[in-house]
Design a protein around this motif. Structure first.
Motif, PDB file in Angstrom:
ATOM      1  N   LEU A 394      89.720 -17.711  71.722  1.00 40.06           N
ATOM      2  CA  LEU A 394      88.803 -17.625  72.821  1.00 40.06           C
ATOM      3  C   LEU A 394      87.573 -17.941  72.298  1.00 40.06           C
ATOM      4  CD1 LEU A 394      88.026 -16.415  75.439  1.00 40.06           C
ATOM      5  CD2 LEU A 394      87.983 -14.083  74.289  1.00 40.06           C
ATOM      6  N   ASP A 395      87.385 -16.899  70.516  1.00 38.20           N
ATOM      7  CA  ASP A 395      86.131 -17.586  70.244  1.00 38.20           C
ATOM      8  C   ASP A 395      86.556 -18.881  69.671  1.00 38.20           C
ATOM      9  OD1 ASP A 395      85.743 -14.577  70.317  1.00 38.20           O
ATOM     10  OD2 ASP A 395      87.576 -14.617  68.196  1.00 38.20           O
ATOM     11  N   ARG A 396      86.708 -19.947  69.101  1.00 40.50           N
ATOM     12  CA  ARG A 396      87.550 -20.870  69.085  1.00 40.50           C
ATOM     13  C   ARG A 396      86.987 -21.391  71.234  1.00 40.50           C
ATOM     14  NH1 ARG A 396      92.073 -24.399  67.892  1.00 40.50           N
ATOM     15  NH2 ARG A 396      93.099 -22.689  68.469  1.00 40.50           N
ATOM     16  N   GLY A 397      87.574 -21.551  71.786  1.00 44.44           N
ATOM     17  CA  GLY A 397      86.654 -22.158  73.293  1.00 44.44           C
ATOM     18  C   GLY A 397      85.446 -21.720  73.299  1.00 44.44           C
ATOM     19  N   ILE A 398      85.140 -20.992  73.311  1.00 38.26           N
ATOM     20  CA  ILE A 398      83.216 -20.325  73.739  1.00 38.26           C
ATOM     21  C   ILE A 398      82.598 -20.948  72.954  1.00 38.26           C
ATOM     22  CG2 ILE A 398      81.518 -18.810  73.176  1.00 38.26           C
ATOM     23  CD1 ILE A 398      83.839 -16.647  73.586  1.00 38.26           C
ATOM     24  N   GLN A 399      83.455 -21.631  71.205  1.00 37.15           N
ATOM     25  CA  GLN A 399      82.421 -22.163  70.843  1.00 37.15           C
ATOM     26  C   GLN A 399      82.079 -23.808  71.453  1.00 37.15           C
ATOM     27  OE1 GLN A 399      80.569 -21.095  67.797  1.00 37.15           O
ATOM     28  NE2 GLN A 399      79.869 -23.918  68.210  1.00 37.15           N
ATOM     29  N   LEU A 400      84.037 -24.064  71.384  1.00 32.44           N
ATOM     30  CA  LEU A 400      83.629 -25.268  72.413  1.00 32.44           C
ATOM     31  C   LEU A 400      82.956 -25.883  73.805  1.00 32.44           C
ATOM     32  CD1 LEU A 400      86.048 -27.519  71.271  1.00 32.44           C
ATOM     33  CD2 LEU A 400      86.863 -27.456  73.464  1.00 32.44           C
ATOM     34  N   PHE A 401      82.803 -24.830  74.187  1.00 32.19           N
ATOM     35  CA  PHE A 401      81.728 -24.442  75.683  1.00 32.19           C
ATOM     36  C   PHE A 401      81.098 -24.491  75.476  1.00 32.19           C
ATOM     37  CE2 PHE A 401      79.478 -22.343  78.486  1.00 32.19           C
ATOM     38  CZ  PHE A 401      80.171 -22.957  79.494  1.00 32.19           C
ATOM     39  N   GLU A 402      80.230 -23.937  74.155  1.00 24.90           N
ATOM     40  CA  GLU A 402      79.104 -24.527  73.517  1.00 24.90           C
ATOM     41  C   GLU A 402      78.630 -26.053  73.287  1.00 24.90           C
ATOM     42  OE1 GLU A 402      76.031 -22.624  73.690  1.00 24.90           O
ATOM     43  OE2 GLU A 402      77.515 -20.965  74.371  1.00 24.90           O
ATOM     44  N   ASN A 403      79.497 -26.656  72.944  1.00 26.46           N
ATOM     45  CA  ASN A 403      79.172 -27.537  71.640  1.00 26.46           C
ATOM     46  C   ASN A 403      79.612 -28.353  73.361  1.00 26.46           C
ATOM     47  OD1 ASN A 403      79.582 -26.173  69.796  1.00 26.46           O
ATOM     48  ND2 ASN A 403      81.499 -26.759  68.955  1.00 26.46           N
ATOM     49  N   THR A 404      80.058 -28.836  74.258  1.00 26.94           N
ATOM     50  CA  THR A 404      80.584 -29.313  75.381  1.00 26.94           C
ATOM     51  C   THR A 404      80.044 -29.349  76.490  1.00 26.94           C
ATOM     52  OG1 THR A 404      83.009 -27.952  75.208  1.00 26.94           O
ATOM     53  CG2 THR A 404      82.259 -29.117  77.704  1.00 26.94           C
ATOM     54  N   LEU A 405      79.096 -28.600  76.601  1.00 26.91           N
ATOM     55  CA  LEU A 405      77.471 -28.867  77.632  1.00 26.91           C
ATOM     56  C   LEU A 405      76.345 -30.065  76.929  1.00 26.91           C
ATOM     57  CD1 LEU A 405      75.264 -25.274  76.991  1.00 26.91           C
ATOM     58  CD2 LEU A 405      77.683 -25.578  78.803  1.00 26.91           C
ATOM     59  N   THR A 406      76.735 -31.068  78.514  1.00 22.26           N
ATOM     60  CA  THR A 406      76.151 -31.821  77.909  1.00 22.26           C
ATOM     61  C   THR A 406      74.964 -32.333  78.025  1.00 22.26           C
ATOM     62  OG1 THR A 406      76.553 -32.130  80.758  1.00 22.26           O
ATOM     63  CG2 THR A 406      78.223 -33.125  79.635  1.00 22.26           C
ATOM     64  N   LYS A 407      74.198 -33.474  77.733  1.00 22.82           N
ATOM     65  CA  LYS A 407      72.604 -33.621  78.106  1.00 22.82           C
ATOM     66  C   LYS A 407      72.342 -32.789  78.843  1.00 22.82           C
ATOM     67  CE  LYS A 407      73.366 -37.569  75.514  1.00 22.82           C
ATOM     68  NZ  LYS A 407      74.554 -38.272  76.413  1.00 22.82           N
ATOM     69  N   ASP A 408      72.214 -32.748  80.297  1.00 24.97           N
ATOM     70  CA  ASP A 408      71.470 -31.821  81.036  1.00 24.97           C
ATOM     71  C   ASP A 408      72.267 -30.767  81.207  1.00 24.97           C
ATOM     72  OD1 ASP A 408      74.253 -32.069  81.824  1.00 24.97           O
ATOM     73  OD2 ASP A 408      74.008 -33.699  83.892  1.00 24.97           O
ATOM     74  N   GLY A 409      72.887 -30.815  79.996  1.00 24.28           N
ATOM     75  CA  GLY A 409      73.688 -28.877  79.930  1.00 24.28           C
ATOM     76  C   GLY A 409      74.167 -28.286  81.207  1.00 24.28           C
ATOM     77  N   ASN A 410      75.367 -29.226  81.573  1.00 27.35           N
ATOM     78  CA  ASN A 410      76.825 -28.542  82.821  1.00 27.35           C
ATOM     79  C   ASN A 410      77.714 -29.571  82.282  1.00 27.35           C
ATOM     80  OD1 ASN A 410      75.128 -28.562  84.529  1.00 27.35           O
ATOM     81  ND2 ASN A 410      74.216 -30.154  85.218  1.00 27.35           N
ATOM     82  N   ILE A 411      78.822 -28.843  82.474  1.00 23.41           N
ATOM     83  CA  ILE A 411      79.792 -29.557  82.198  1.00 23.41           C
ATOM     84  C   ILE A 411      80.652 -30.488  82.609  1.00 23.41           C
ATOM     85  CG2 ILE A 411      82.605 -28.101  81.621  1.00 23.41           C
ATOM     86  CD1 ILE A 411      80.820 -26.785  79.997  1.00 23.41           C
ATOM     87  N   SER A 412      81.505 -31.195  82.722  1.00 26.88           N
ATOM     88  CA  SER A 412      82.063 -32.455  83.151  1.00 26.88           C
ATOM     89  C   SER A 412      83.804 -32.135  82.966  1.00 26.88           C
ATOM     90  CB  SER A 412      81.619 -33.656  82.295  1.00 26.88           C
ATOM     91  OG  SER A 412      82.678 -33.566  81.446  1.00 26.88           O
ATOM     92  N   GLY A 413      83.621 -32.712  84.839  1.00 30.04           N
ATOM     93  CA  GLY A 413      84.876 -32.525  84.769  1.00 30.04           C
ATOM     94  C   GLY A 413      86.084 -32.803  83.925  1.00 30.04           C
ATOM     95  N   GLU A 414      86.020 -33.883  82.869  1.00 28.96           N
ATOM     96  CA  GLU A 414      86.675 -33.836  81.943  1.00 28.96           C
ATOM     97  C   GLU A 414      86.683 -33.118  81.055  1.00 28.96           C
ATOM     98  OE1 GLU A 414      86.159 -37.780  80.139  1.00 28.96           O
ATOM     99  OE2 GLU A 414      86.729 -39.530  82.042  1.00 28.96           O
ATOM    100  N   GLU A 415      85.360 -32.298  80.794  1.00 22.88           N
ATOM    101  CA  GLU A 415      85.203 -31.381  79.725  1.00 22.88           C
ATOM    102  C   GLU A 415      86.102 -30.422  80.087  1.00 22.88           C
ATOM    103  OE1 GLU A 415      83.835 -33.244  76.773  1.00 22.88           O
ATOM    104  OE2 GLU A 415      84.268 -32.003  76.500  1.00 22.88           O
ATOM    105  N   ALA A 416      86.139 -29.880  81.237  1.00 22.37           N
ATOM    106  CA  ALA A 416      86.553 -28.680  81.896  1.00 22.37           C
ATOM    107  C   ALA A 416      88.251 -28.998  82.046  1.00 22.37           C
ATOM    108  CB  ALA A 416      86.494 -28.251  83.198  1.00 22.37           C
ATOM    109  N   PHE A 417      88.473 -30.001  81.698  1.00 20.21           N
ATOM    110  CA  PHE A 417      89.852 -30.318  81.754  1.00 20.21           C
ATOM    111  C   PHE A 417      90.368 -29.648  80.299  1.00 20.21           C
ATOM    112  CE2 PHE A 417      93.334 -33.206  80.981  1.00 20.21           C
ATOM    113  CZ  PHE A 417      94.452 -32.512  82.106  1.00 20.21           C
TER     114      PHE A 417
END
Ligand code: SER
Length: 883
Positions: A394-417
């Motif tokens: 979870l901790d690693r995942g939350i970190q990754l989630f933060e890093n994953t935010l794309t430039k416009d601040g959203n999460i792309s389908g590929e990143e969610a996958f």
């Protein structure tokens, strides 16, 4: 009334109306197309369809239900409102071809208004009125019964009876199965209680459906028809938590000033008390006013409700043997658990908090559902181990989630996958995190990625690309005779060509085609004048058995007869491993618990592999116990029987692998009465044939899934022989009897370490002597002493030590040593402080010399080493070294 009194009074009431009180069915459904038991009627389907005779004409019970996947899925609503749950109890009464609409309606009214004293003027009944193209007719009968009831109560039927179409008033368990029109009872819970039916089915928390009376009349078939049933039945389902919530909130119908909530009932208060002591927060009975803008206080209350609901759901499903996992219903549970953990974190709850809610669930429900009490320890362990593994990612995942935010601040389908695939983040958790941040997840693109993954999985499973176009198009399923015989005369009916091999199809065959983890048979096929080895047997989508052969097929054609002979020894060996798998499964459940369920298996003639759900490594003593139990049952030579039976007439204690699609008729394999499984494989006739079983390994293959490998019979015999041979050879080379082998090894090891110590001392001394000798060979040029020599060394390190030793004894100067080590030339060089002061550098020296050896090297001014491949030049390079 307490919730316990409400439950009991429901059962008592229907018992007084001659109903048999029956236990709840497990949450693991019998029907293969259901994820969970989702209605009280699931267990009675065969009675409704007339496939089996009901043992009683009327029944009543409280049924555990989960609606968190499939046709009925309430997961997303849980916590955000006050009346949806993943897990709930459904109180019900049933008639199996006995009473029908009149009694069902009149008794419902009697219980609700006379026993429980619901205010009549707040009650509304809905009646089925079909829309265009919808099944059956307006339910005039139900209407008439309700009309009489309301009129008798002095209430206007035009107000208190409302109509609903198929969506609201025609109950179906799934897309197929028993179904029929229904009448629902709704309660107006507004403070004034005078909404005149306007809130019925309007998704209002102030007007709630509490009871559904279904009049089962049809069987919905897969092609969309509604076929009338021979008898008519009654199936009612009451939302127990809803009734308990209404009675608690309204203080036995005396106060309608506060909004109704299931969570006000005593079913949930003990969870809330515990959550308060764990988190320091209190449940404040708020509801989100705006779902897009939930306040902090509202969110805390949402979390309290979610956690209580999910703790009940997980505890009850694990008690019934459904564990969190990676597929199907198991994955639904894992998602629910992870959802709970994520919500818990928002409340500041730490790893392990969710497992701590288990005793509360057991205390609350264990009296009614005793399996909870029996399995409490296992439930807690499983939840704890799931929490542990999720916390780690979870901790690693939350970190990754933060890093994953794309430039416009959203999460792309590929990143969610990627979050899902690599970190086990279910999409709804990503959505949850995103929601908290007010950002968007591209779920559509995520679904595309998921579909791609499924395609990849399908492609990797499809082992052979059969070119059906090359076959003659006759696709009738092959009759399998190999349960009883290993040789057969059959007619060749098709030759199927694939990319690199050919397959022969016969009208019947003794060859087993790979299925259910058991490998396909090999053997021989003999035609008049032609012989083919069968390398494998597989089944195609039409159920045809394809015998894989190689060689020239020119001399054969459809219509000719052949002798089919299975490799007897190999097949018997496969059977031994297969039956042993069943015995092992039984022993695992006996020693570890009934939560153990097969997750996969592979059986061939050499070994067996069995994957199963279990939450931790199996302890050595448990493993020993499992192996012992298995072997006891092999020695008692239990009889193995198999027989076919309609799916719903299989013995109650048979283990079926849910998720598998079973046909109407299934095959039961019964080993000595202690192991009963649905299985299409082939087996030994008595366990004595298996010989002996030896577990060779136990390991983890995924979170919550373990793997055991074992060998039996011939393979084990060969294995034992190999080990014996090994011991004999070892004894021979150590010149000792096998029984003294360990003693001998021990004494050799002791002697070896003594010798090593002595050798080291000797080497040190020898190295000292050698160093002294080398110092004596030093030459001098311009006042600089130089030692150069080719020596013997076991490795570059020994060379380095010797060089350092020589410089130590020399004091000031340069030392250059070379040695041939494992076919290569090694060189070390040392320069003392004085030598460096005079402009010499070990690194330069080594570089210069190793070039001449076709190699390279370098280092610092005081020390350097290197080497080259030109060994023959080593002597010259060393001897000609000058400064
Ligand atoms: N089958 C109906 C329901 O689940 C009534 O029991 O609502």
């Amino acid at each position: 009334m307490t919730s316990e009194q409400i439950r009991q009074s429901f059962l008592d009431f229907f018992e007084s109306k001659k109903h048999s009180i029956v236990p709840s069915a497990p949450l693991m459904p019998d029907a293969p197309n259901l994820l969970f038991t989702n209605a009280g009627m699931n267990q009675f389907v065969p009675y409704f369809l007339g496939e089996r005779e009901a043992p009683y004409p009327r029944a009543t019970d409280t049924q555990k239900c989960i609606r968190a996947g499939g046709k009925h899925n309430d997961l997303e609503d849980v916590g955000l409102d006050t009346y949806h749950h993943t897990f709930f109890e459904m109180l019900g009464n049933w008639s199996f071809g006995d009473y029908f609409k009149q009694e069902a309606i009149e008794w419902a009214w009697e219980l609700i208004t006379e026993v429980w004293k619901f205010p009549k003027e707040r009650l509304y009944a809905s009646v089925y009125k079909p829309g265009d193209g919808e099944p059956a007719n307006f339910d005039q009968e139900a209407y008439d019964f309700w009309k009489a009831i309301f009129e008798k109560a002095g209430l206007d039927p035009d107000i208190h009876i409302v109509y609903g179409n198929k969506q609201d008033n025609f109950w179906m368990m799934g897309d197929t199965g028993p179904c029929g029109p229904c009448s629902e009872l709704h309660v107006d819970l507004t403070p004034e209680g005078n909404t005149k039916g306007s809130l019925v089915n309007a998704d209002s928390p102030y007007c709630i459906e509490i009871w559904n009376l279904v009049f089962i009349q049809f069987n919905a078939t897969p092609d969309g028809d509604f076929v009338p049933l021979k008898s008519k039945h009654v199936d009612t389902g009451m939302g127990f938590e809803r009734v308990a919530g209404i009675i608690a909130t309204s203080k036995n119908f005396t106060d309608f000033s506060t909004p109704p909530s299931n969570y006000n009932s005593d079913l949930f208060t003990s969870f809330f008390d515990q959550l308060t002591s764990l988190s320091g927060h209190e449940y404040q009975r708020t509801l989100p006013e705006d779902l897009d803008n939930i306040s902090e206080i509202e969110m805390k209350d949402v979390i309290f409700r979610v956690l209580a609901d999910h703790a009940r759901c997980l505890s009850c499903s694990i008690a019934d043997g459904i564990l969190p996992g990676n597929e199907g219903r198991n994955y639904v549970l894992r998602r629910i658990l992870r959802r709970a953990v994520m919500y818990g974190r928002r409340l500041g709850l730490e790893n392990g908090f969710f497992a701590q809610l288990v005793p509360t669930a057991v205390k609350q429900l264990g009296q009614v559902f005793p399996e909870l009490e029996k399995q409490q320890g296992i439930i807690q362990k499983i939840i704890q181990s799931e929490e542990d593994s999720f916390s780690r990612t979870l901790d690693r995942g939350i970190q990754l989630f933060e890093n994953t935010l794309t430039k416009d601040g959203n999460i792309s389908g590929e990143e969610a996958f990627r979050l899902f695939d690599t970190f086990g983040f279910p999409i709804d958790l990503t959505q949850l995190l995103a929601k908290q941040k007010g950002i968007y997840v591209d779920t559509e693109a995520f679904n595309v990625e998921m579909e791609k993954q499924r395609d990849r999985a399908r492609a990797s499973q499809k082992k052979t690309d059969i070119l059906v176009a090359d076959s003659n198009g006759d696709t009738e399923a092959t009759t399998f005779l190999g349960f009883d015989t290993l040789a057969d005369e059959a007619e060749l009916i098709d030759i199927v060509k694939a990319e690199d091999s050919s397959y022969l199809v016969f009208n019947h065959t003794p060859f087993y085609a790979e299925m259910g983890g058991q490998v396909g048979d090999t053997g021989a096929i003999e035609f008049d004048g032609a012989h083919f080895d069968v390398i494998d047997t597989i089944k195609d989508d039409h159920g045809r058995f394809l015998h894989k052969v190689s060689g020239d097929l020119a001399s054969i054609s459809s219509g000719i007869e052949a002798n089919l002979i299975v490799d007897h020894d190999r097949r018997r060996s496969i059977e031994r491993h297969h039956s042993a798998t069943h015995v092992l499964h039984w022993a695992l459940r006996k020693v570890l618990g009934t939560h153990v369920r097969q997750a996969g298996s592979y059986v061939d003639s050499e070994r067996l592999r069995f994957d199963f759900a279990h939450f931790e490594a199996i302890k050595p003593e448990e493993l020993a116990e499992i192996e012992k139990l298995c072997n006891e049952h092999l020695l008692d030579n239990s009889i193995v029987r198999w027989f076919e039976t309609p799916f719903d007439q299989k013995p109650n204690d048979v283990i079926a692998f849910f998720g598998e699609k079973y046909g109407d008729v299934v095959r039961v394999v019964d080993i000595g009465g202690f192991s009963k499984e649905l299985c299409g494989g082939t087996h030994v006739r008595a366990t004595g044939e298996i010989g002996l079983i030896k577990i060779s390994s136990e390991s983890a293959i995924a979170a919550g899934t373990r793997r055991i490998e074992a060998i039996v019979g011939n393979s084990l015999y060969s294995h034992i022989n190999e080990i014996e041979q090994l011991i004999a050879t070892a004894s021979q080379s150590l010149s000792t009897a096998p029984a003294d082998l360990l003693k001998k090894i021990d004494s050799l090891l002791t002697r070896n370490s003594e010798l090593e110590k002595r050798l080291k001392k000797f080497q040190q001394k020898a190295s000292g002597n050698l160093a002294n000798d080398l110092v004596k060979t030093a030459t001098e040029s311009d006042g600089l002493k130089i030692v150069r020599a080719e020596v013997q060394a076991s490795d570059p390190n020994a060379l380095r030590q010797l060089g350092a030793n020589v410089l130590g004894k020399l004091g000031e100067g340069i030392v250059v040593l070379g040695a041939k080590v494992k076919g290569k030339a090694s060189i070390v060089a040392f320069c003392s402080k004085g030598a460096i002061g005079a402009g010499h550098k070990a690194g330069d020296i080594v570089r210069e010399l190793t070039i001449r050896l076709d190699g390279k090297g370098g280092g610092k001014p005081d020390f350097a080493m290197g080497g080259g491949t030109n060994v023959t030049k080593l002597e010259e390079v060393i001897n000609t070294f000058q400064r």
